[in-house]
Design an enzyme around this catalytic site. Structure first.
Site, PDB file in Angstrom:
ATOM      1  N   SER A  23       0.708  -1.067  -0.071  1.00 23.53           N
ATOM      2  CA  SER A  23      -0.125  -0.123  -0.011  1.00 23.53           C
ATOM      3  C   SER A  23       1.011   1.088   0.033  1.00 23.53           C
ATOM      4  O   SER A  23       1.420   1.401  -0.777  1.00 23.53           O
ATOM      5  CB  SER A  23      -0.861  -0.008   1.325  1.00 23.53           C
ATOM      6  OG  SER A  23      -1.969   0.649   1.113  1.00 23.53           O
ATOM      7  N   ASP A  33     -10.489  -3.184  -4.177  1.00 20.71           N
ATOM      8  CA  ASP A  33      -9.482  -2.284  -3.656  1.00 20.71           C
ATOM      9  C   ASP A  33      -9.466  -0.860  -4.698  1.00 20.71           C
ATOM     10  O   ASP A  33      -9.409  -1.060  -5.851  1.00 20.71           O
ATOM     11  CB  ASP A  33      -8.361  -2.752  -3.593  1.00 20.71           C
ATOM     12  CG  ASP A  33      -7.008  -1.980  -3.243  1.00 20.71           C
ATOM     13  OD1 ASP A  33      -7.302  -0.778  -2.734  1.00 20.71           O
ATOM     14  OD2 ASP A  33      -6.283  -2.460  -3.006  1.00 20.71           O
ATOM     15  N   HIS A  72      -8.210  -4.960   0.179  1.00 18.89           N
ATOM     16  CA  HIS A  72      -7.219  -4.374   0.471  1.00 18.89           C
ATOM     17  C   HIS A  72      -6.766  -4.737   2.015  1.00 18.89           C
ATOM     18  O   HIS A  72      -7.834  -4.773   2.883  1.00 18.89           O
ATOM     19  CB  HIS A  72      -7.337  -2.925   0.380  1.00 18.89           C
ATOM     20  CG  HIS A  72      -6.031  -2.141   0.630  1.00 18.89           C
ATOM     21  ND1 HIS A  72      -5.399  -1.542  -0.304  1.00 18.89           N
ATOM     22  CD2 HIS A  72      -5.351  -1.659   1.696  1.00 18.89           C
ATOM     23  CE1 HIS A  72      -4.131  -1.094   0.102  1.00 18.89           C
ATOM     24  NE2 HIS A  72      -4.265  -1.009   1.488  1.00 18.89           N
TER      25      HIS A  72
END
Length: 325
Positions: free
Chosen positions: A167, A267, A297
């Site tokens: 991320s 996501d 996610h």
């Protein structure tokens, strides 16, 4: 098994992720950005701890201070081999630049050290809003230089370094790979591992991007969460298109280390991660791209609860070994 649709979301959910999504909905389906920062940090730590992987063996773990931040070194090698040169993994945690730390990602860093057999160095870079951009990326740059210096207290002589992040950490890993791929002041970079990376934080992407549009509710991290993360990390007057914020928007250099890019379809970051894998390929990079349907996610910080996350850690460790030198 093919993903199925949960009753409380229109998105397809893989069987092993269904329990986590249902639990989130039973708790009220309140995404991260609806909490204030102290509370979201507490909730994130608790969630990561509850969904952590367990190990049958433990690497030695030591913490070190580097300037204004810390690093944690996971050393899996036998004591009598630790003076030998070795490949190393630089691990940059996610959490939207504002809620991750060494403890939230301890489980993943430890697993990679155990499975790869290489030292893993996790960076506890400074967080927003207390330390806005460019604090996080500056700390990661300094950590890479620190790791490359065998004379530092970590005592590791790196033959090569793989940079890995999830991320926001994936963004930081991509940026460092672009900036240092041919820099003789650091150890050679042997690979980059980008797990659902953030690579375009422009307002256009966050308002018009297809995956931003389709993942707007129903999961802990949705489009509104990403906008909150970026608004917290990046000063209001900052150009969001610069290379160390939105690397997707720039021509990538030749000679980049081999890349493993993994995205998940539930996501808002899914499309930009796929676009970045394609951009790496156009730059001549050796790219392995995996898109996981039915997952959301946070897969890699929930790998103790979602089987696919644990399986992907094994594949990542295999990639680290295959690309190391």
């Amino acid at each position: 098994m093919s993903p199925r649709r949960a009753a409380d979301t229109a998105r397809p959910i893989a069987d092993d992720a269904l329990g986590a999504v249902q639990k989130f909905h039973q708790a009220g389906a309140v995404s991260f950005h609806h909490f204030d920062i102290p509370e979201v940090r507490e909730k994130y730590r608790a969630s990561c701890a509850a969904n952590a992987l367990t190990e049958s063996s433990e690497p030695d773990v030591t913490d070190h201070d580097v300037a204004d931040f810390r690093v944690r070194v996971y050393e899996p090698r036998p004591q009598d081999t630790r003076t030998q040169p070795t490949p190393v993994v630089l691990f940059l945690h996610g959490g939207g630049w504002l809620m991750g730390d060494l403890d939230t990602h301890h489980s993943g860093a430890r697993r990679l050290a155990v499975q790869s057999g290489f030292p893993v160095v996790a960076v506890d870079y400074r967080l927003a809003p207390e330390h806005p951009y460019p604090a996080a990326v500056d700390d990661c740059r300094q950590a890479l230089r620190w790791l490359s210096d065998a004379g530092q207290p970590h005592g590791v002589t790196a033959t090569s370094i793989s940079i890995l992040g999830d991320s926001a950490g994936g963004q930081l890993a991509a940026v460092l790979s672009n900036e240092f791929h041919d820099d003789p002041s650091v150890a050679p970079l042997c690979s980059q591992v980008l797990l659902y990376p953030i690579v375009d934080i422009t307002r256009q992407r966050m308002s018009e991007g297809a995956s931003y549009r389709r993942v707007s509710d129903g999961f802990p991290l949705v489009a509104g969460t990403m906008r909150w993360f970026v608004d917290t990390y990046v000063p209001e007057d900052q150009d969001r298109s610069v290379p160390d914020l939105s690397p997707l928007l720039h021509e990538l250099p030749e000679g980049l280390p081999p890349a493993l890019v993994i995205t998940v379809d539930n996501d808002p970051l899914a499309d930009e991660g796929g676009d970045y894998a394609a951009a790496l390929a156009r730059a001549g990079c050796d790219v392995t791209y995996r898109h996981l349907r039915g997952y959301h996610h946070g897969l890699f910080t929930s790998a103790g609860a979602i089987t696919r996350g644990e399986q992907e850690f094994t594949r990542i460790a295999d990639f680290l070994r295959a690309t190391a030198f």
